[in-house]
Design a protein around this motif. Structure first.
Motif, PDB file in Angstrom:
ATOM      1  N   SER A 101       0.833  -1.196   0.000  1.00  0.00           N
ATOM      2  CA  SER A 101       0.000   0.000   0.000  1.00  0.00           C
ATOM      3  C   SER A 101       0.875   1.256   0.000  1.00  0.00           C
ATOM      4  CB  SER A 101      -0.894  -0.014   1.240  1.00  0.00           C
ATOM      5  OG  SER A 101      -1.751   1.107   1.252  1.00  0.00           O
ATOM      6  N   GLY A 102       0.529   2.200  -0.856  1.00  0.00           N
ATOM      7  CA  GLY A 102       1.316   3.414  -1.011  1.00  0.00           C
ATOM      8  C   GLY A 102       2.369   3.326  -2.104  1.00  0.00           C
ATOM      9  N   GLY A 103       2.581   2.156  -2.634  1.00  0.00           N
ATOM     10  CA  GLY A 103       3.583   1.953  -3.670  1.00  0.00           C
ATOM     11  C   GLY A 103       3.074   2.320  -5.056  1.00  0.00           C
ATOM     12  N   GLN A 135     -10.986  -5.590 -12.944  1.00  0.00           N
ATOM     13  CA  GLN A 135     -12.030  -6.456 -12.390  1.00  0.00           C
ATOM     14  C   GLN A 135     -11.487  -7.186 -11.174  1.00  0.00           C
ATOM     15  OE1 GLN A 135     -13.818  -9.115 -15.243  1.00  0.00           O
ATOM     16  NE2 GLN A 135     -15.661  -9.328 -13.995  1.00  0.00           N
ATOM     17  N   ALA A 136     -12.119  -6.939 -10.050  1.00  0.00           N
ATOM     18  CA  ALA A 136     -11.770  -7.620  -8.811  1.00  0.00           C
ATOM     19  C   ALA A 136     -12.655  -8.860  -8.674  1.00  0.00           C
ATOM     20  CB  ALA A 136     -11.981  -6.682  -7.627  1.00  0.00           C
ATOM     21  N   LYS A 168      -3.676   1.464  -3.307  1.00  0.00           N
ATOM     22  CA  LYS A 168      -4.438   1.068  -2.133  1.00  0.00           C
ATOM     23  C   LYS A 168      -4.888  -0.386  -2.285  1.00  0.00           C
ATOM     24  CE  LYS A 168      -6.285   5.770  -1.917  1.00  0.00           C
ATOM     25  NZ  LYS A 168      -7.522   6.598  -1.888  1.00  0.00           N
ATOM     26  N   PRO A 169      -5.176  -1.060  -1.188  1.00  0.00           N
ATOM     27  CA  PRO A 169      -5.651  -2.450  -1.308  1.00  0.00           C
ATOM     28  C   PRO A 169      -6.882  -2.586  -2.210  1.00  0.00           C
ATOM     29  CG  PRO A 169      -5.023  -1.989   0.953  1.00  0.00           C
ATOM     30  CD  PRO A 169      -4.931  -0.682   0.218  1.00  0.00           C
ATOM     31  N   GLU A 170      -7.722  -1.578  -2.242  1.00  0.00           N
ATOM     32  CA  GLU A 170      -8.916  -1.652  -3.091  1.00  0.00           C
ATOM     33  C   GLU A 170      -8.608  -1.522  -4.579  1.00  0.00           C
ATOM     34  OE1 GLU A 170      -8.428   0.317  -0.419  1.00  0.00           O
ATOM     35  OE2 GLU A 170      -9.320   2.327  -0.719  1.00  0.00           O
ATOM     36  N   ASP A 171      -7.358  -1.245  -4.920  1.00  0.00           N
ATOM     37  CA  ASP A 171      -6.942  -1.245  -6.328  1.00  0.00           C
ATOM     38  C   ASP A 171      -6.606  -2.649  -6.810  1.00  0.00           C
ATOM     39  OD1 ASP A 171      -5.166   1.778  -5.638  1.00  0.00           O
ATOM     40  OD2 ASP A 171      -7.076   1.593  -6.706  1.00  0.00           O
ATOM     41  N   THR A 172      -6.612  -3.614  -5.916  1.00  0.00           N
ATOM     42  CA  THR A 172      -6.307  -4.994  -6.291  1.00  0.00           C
ATOM     43  C   THR A 172      -7.341  -5.511  -7.284  1.00  0.00           C
ATOM     44  OG1 THR A 172      -5.209  -5.489  -4.197  1.00  0.00           O
ATOM     45  CG2 THR A 172      -6.112  -7.354  -5.426  1.00  0.00           C
ATOM     46  N   VAL A 191      -2.336  -5.325  -4.170  1.00  0.00           N
ATOM     47  CA  VAL A 191      -1.813  -4.328  -3.244  1.00  0.00           C
ATOM     48  C   VAL A 191      -2.054  -4.826  -1.827  1.00  0.00           C
ATOM     49  CG1 VAL A 191      -1.846  -1.916  -2.535  1.00  0.00           C
ATOM     50  CG2 VAL A 191      -2.398  -2.532  -4.904  1.00  0.00           C
ATOM     51  N   SER A 192      -0.966  -5.025  -1.104  1.00  0.00           N
ATOM     52  CA  SER A 192      -1.078  -5.515   0.272  1.00  0.00           C
ATOM     53  C   SER A 192      -1.144  -4.346   1.249  1.00  0.00           C
ATOM     54  CB  SER A 192       0.107  -6.411   0.606  1.00  0.00           C
ATOM     55  OG  SER A 192       1.309  -5.666   0.538  1.00  0.00           O
TER      56      SER A 192
END
Length: 124
Positions: free
Chosen positions: A14-16, A39-40, A87-91, A122-123
């Motif tokens: 996260s943040g990367g 697509q998640a 962000k993790p929600e971008d996974t 994204v972790s």
């Protein structure tokens, strides 16, 4: 016919940041609008960003505005998506798409050509 191949996905904290690339081949790519979707798991495919044929018009989803940037090099046949402050929600699996038709820029149905996708995780 237009062929699209995505690359650049991976695992990031996260943040990367990551840069995805879409390499295209086929006729008249320089005249196509190109977009990135994602697509998640368990969710519908959603619009991320798009760029028109001469790079003078770009659109972004509200969720990525200010963090992602789309660019293209028509001479090389590439479209990049630079992703900052992930962000993790971008996974999701990220897909490159292209069209030469008019339509809603954020609708998957507008795009006729699709790559197979590249995974971004994204972790937290």
């Amino acid at each position: 016919q237009v062929q699209l191949v995505e690359s650049g996905g991976g695992l990031v904290q996260s943040g990367g940041s990551l840069t995805l690339s879409c390499v295209t081949s086929g006729r008249a790519f320089s005249s196509y609008t190109v977009a990135w979707f994602r697509q998640a798991p368990g969710k519908e495919r959603e619009f991320v960003a798009r760029i028109n044929w001469n790079s003078d018009d770009r659109d972004y989803a509200d969720s990525v505005k200010g963090r992602f940037a789309i660019s293209r090099d028509s001479a090389k046949g590439t479209v990049d998506l630079r992703m900052n402050n992930l962000k993790p929600e971008d996974t999701a699996v990220y897909y490159c798409s292209a069209t030469d038709r008019w339509g809603l820029v954020d609708a998957p149905s507008t795009y006729d050509y699709w790559g197979r996708g590249t995974q971004v995780t994204v972790s937290s």
